[in-house]
Write an enzyme that holds these catalytic residues in place. Sequence first.
Site: not given
Ligand SMILES: O=C[C@H](O)COP(=O)(O)O
Length: 230
Positions: A27, A85
């Site tokens: 991501k 996703k």
């Molecule tokens: O798995 C991806 C999610 O966006 C988790 O990110 P985060 O733990 O920083 O909220």
Amino acid sequence: MKLLVSPINTEEAVAALNGGADIIDVKNPKEGSLGANYPWVIREIRDAVEGKRPISAALGDFSYKPGTAALAAYGAAAAGADYVKIGLYDITTEEQAYEMLTGIVESVKDMDVTVVACGYSDHERINSINPKLLPAIGEKAGVGLVMVDTGLKDGRSTFEFMTEEDLIEFVNDAHSRGLETAIAGTIKFDDIPALKRIQPTIVGVRGIVCGGDRSTSIKQELVEKLRSEI
Ligand SMILES: O=C[C@H](O)COP(=O)(O)O
């Protein structure tokens, strides 16, 4: 429960892999909660992971653009993602969600890819569809997994927006429909006992394995710690 960790580059992906992550989720936090990274980064991370773990790719926090979403899913799958996703961010109706998801499912139907429909636990503050509606919509659309994350990354956990009972209902409904589940959204170590009671298929994280600030880098030792505790 499986551990999904979200790196932004190959260095972080190797740290996540060596720390014991079960799924490597590519991501780009600069573009939002489910911000999409470049297709070449997906490919580079896939190569770095060497097939040892499946690769997931975030497609973005989407508004109602079914064609764009379908094309993004195809691109991510072509770049090597095993999971794609979609963030149903500015999606407010069941009809919109269904059309977004059916387009993506059709787009990657000839590829060995799992479609992940992601709603947001903080849906009320971002005016997004209630994620509790996604198991039924997702089953009808043909997705393989439904997920909740937080749309705004301000340090507040998913557990501040959905109760444990809400999340148990979400997970049990999805599992009864043959769908896998994931819970994410600024997960903290204090959330682990509740996650063990809820038992989603997957726990998704970034911030916690960066030491709390998701804008910094993933630490292998924090992945190891989390893997050992869930
Ligand atoms: O798995 C991806 C999610 O966006 C988790 O990110 P985060 O733990 O920083 O909220």
